[in-house]
Design an enzyme around this catalytic site. Structure first.
Site, PDB file in Angstrom:
ATOM      1  N   ARG A 165       0.844  -1.197   0.000  1.00  0.00           N
ATOM      2  CA  ARG A 165       0.000   0.000   0.000  1.00  0.00           C
ATOM      3  C   ARG A 165       0.877   1.245   0.000  1.00  0.00           C
ATOM      4  O   ARG A 165       1.474   1.600   1.011  1.00  0.00           O
ATOM      5  CB  ARG A 165      -0.934   0.016   1.215  1.00  0.00           C
ATOM      6  N   ASP A 449      -4.254   3.307  14.017  1.00  0.00           N
ATOM      7  CA  ASP A 449      -3.395   3.852  12.974  1.00  0.00           C
ATOM      8  C   ASP A 449      -3.874   5.250  12.657  1.00  0.00           C
ATOM      9  O   ASP A 449      -4.699   5.814  13.386  1.00  0.00           O
ATOM     10  CB  ASP A 449      -3.346   2.934  11.748  1.00  0.00           C
TER      11      ASP A 449
END
Length: 534
Positions: A165, A449
């Protein structure tokens, strides 16, 4: 350092950096920026224009100019690629060395190797992360903990498929300049991986594969598709070798799912329900639109909320109609070895969540911790049986309108002082860790996160600017939040003890104040946070 006439690398040179920052990689960065840099800037400007419209009262809807794509029943995406046919469990995490080994060994089908929300974009993190992926593919990676525990890879046929990613389109890489301007973090991460590891993955029979973050439109997906073709041509790789899964984690993208699949159809591996960023996007896009778009405190917003059900069911129907995988959301629970009661309650919630997803037709789902792989796999095994996925489950029963996707006001739940305190504490703890170089942080038994930190700070901003009252009648004002910041910081100091880093938490408080209490809303907290990094 290697370079070209147009490219300047300003970051320091570390051990083995030359294995990543090769002349081929730098040339590819230059090619991508030369062809796509202006369009990237134009698309980011289009985001800003759309936000102005939404703030002035405009509403999102399915695009009339692309109705022909949605109404054409015949087109399909590329067939599933090797290593991505069965995706029933995917584990996510940053590309640091220990996580690389543990994720690949976890028993999950796929590892999302994250340079984005679970990562802090320190220059060293970005380069050593690429080195760790290279070493993993070369099987030269190993790790010994300070306690002497050794970590090594299992045989290749037992390892998860690597899916990288890159950073979103909005993020820059300030240590690489193109014609004196900062490079795109997206294109840098993509180019470095393609140059170093694409052929290595191909030689192992699967890859290179990507997860695409923070996309807001099919035109942004088209930009990625053009990047894929440019890179494949430059590296002598056949077009269509790359596969990409797009995270539907912004509410504008939810209205363009079919168009996004269409733009990437020769490279598409499906869509993912990135639910935490999706909640952040809902708050951000409609932050000034009053109570109609004010969500309850974040821990009470579940996937059974009507607007979230509409989003996930539409995603499954859209993907399966076009032959693409639909991947479910994150189970962020971090098991505790000290509290079996907490574990039992949390695992029951994880199981319930995965049962809902598998029952809805998702082909797989995400977990944040290796200990959650077995429960997720067990649930999907029970639904899939011998089949690798549920793409044949087309969900013809699903019909979702624009009003369904925007039914935020129907979300049950309240806003309490405890919820406000939780937002503040989580944001402060996360930002302190982020500024210290760690982007995936265990807080209160959850893996936090950047997405969950974004929800926390944007809810505080929205509550202040919409005169929201807590369940006890107290209105959320700036002075209340400032007092609670001091109180929560004292709790963190007491909880942390001698390891409390006063300087780092001072920076975290300053950053939180900037992104949660300022009059102007920062589009992403990671942008001002990045400026505080070397």
């Amino acid at each position: 350092m290697p370079g070209t006439e147009r490219v300047e690398i300003t970051g320091p040179f570390g051990d083995r950096y030359d294995e990543i920052l090769t002349p081929q990689a730098i040339d590819l960065i230059a090619i991508l920026h030369g062809q796509l840099g202006v369009r990237r800037s134009e698309l980011l400007a289009a985001r800003r224009r759309r936000q102005v419209g939404l703030s002035r009262g405009a509403m999102l809807d399915f695009l009339p100019e692309t109705a022909h794509i949605r109404e054409d029943p015949d087109w399909r995406v590329a067939p599933p690629a090797p290593g991505l046919i069965d995706r029933r469990v995917e584990i996510t995490g940053p590309t640091e060395k220990k996580m690389t080994i543990n994720a690949l060994n976890s028993g999950a089908n796929v590892w999302l190797a994250d340079f984005e929300d679970a990562n802090t974009p320190l220059w060293d993190n970005m380069i050593t992360g690429q080195l760790n992926l290279k070493d993993a593919l070369d099987r030269t990676i190993d790790f010994t903990s300070p306690e002497g525990k050794e970590y090594a890879l299992r045989p290749d046929d037992e390892l998860a498929t690597i899916v990288v990613r890159p950073r979103g389109w909005h993020l820059d890489e300030k240590h690489i300049l193109i014609d004196g301007n900062r490079a795109s973090g997206s294109l840098v991460d993509f180019a470095l991986y393609m140059s170093t590891c694409a052929q290595r993955q191909i030689d192992k029979g699967k890859g290179p594969y990507f997860y695409l973050a923070k996309n807001e439109s099919h035109l942004e997906a088209r930009l990625w598709d053009d990047a894929f073709n440019l890179a494949q041509d430059a590296l002598g790789i056949p077009r269509g070798t790359i596969r990409a899964t797009v995270l539907i984690e912004t509410i504008p993208a939810a209205f363009e799912m079919e168009e996004i699949l269409f733009e990437l159809r020769y490279h598409s591996a499906g869509l993912n329900a990135g639910r935490w960023d999706y909640l952040f996007s809902v708050i951000k896009k409609f932050r000034t639109r009053g109570r109609e778009f004010v969500l309850p405190e974040r821990n009470s917003v579940t996937m059974t909320a009507p607007f979230m059900r509409a989003y996930t069911e539409l995603l499954v129907r859209t993907c399966h109609r076009r032959g693409a995988h639909a991947i479910g959301g994150m189970a962020a629970f971090i098991p505790s070895r000290r509290d079996p009661e907490v574990n039992a309650r949390a695992l029951a919630k994880v199981r319930e969540d995965k049962m809902r997803e598998s029952g809805d037709g998702f082909d797989g789902s995400w977990v944040a911790h290796p200990d959650l792989v077995p429960v997720c796999k067990e649930v999907f095994d029970g639904v899939l049986g011998p089949d690798p996925n549920q793409v044949g489950k087309t969900r013809e029963d699903v019909s979702v309108t624009a009003e369904d996707l925007l039914a935020v006001s129907k979300t049950p739940g309240v806003i309490t002082e405890a919820g406000l305190r939780n937002n503040i504490s989580v944001a402060l703890q996360y930002l302190a860790s982020w500024l210290g170089g760690s982007g995936a942080v265990a807080i209160f038994n959850l893996m936090e996160d950047a997405a969950t930190a974004e929800i926390s700070r944007s809810q505080v901003w929205q509550w202040i600017h919409n005169d929201v009252a807590l369940d006890d009648g107290v209105v959320v004002k700036r002075d209340l939040v400032e007092r609670l910041i001091d109180e929560e910081l004292s709790k963190i100091r007491a909880m942390t003890g001698e390891s409390f880093d006063a300087e780092r938490y001072g920076q975290a408080v300053a950053l939180f104040t900037e992104v949660a209490l300022a009059d102007n809303f920062a589009e992403f907290l990671t942008i001002p946070a990045y400026e505080r990094m070397p």
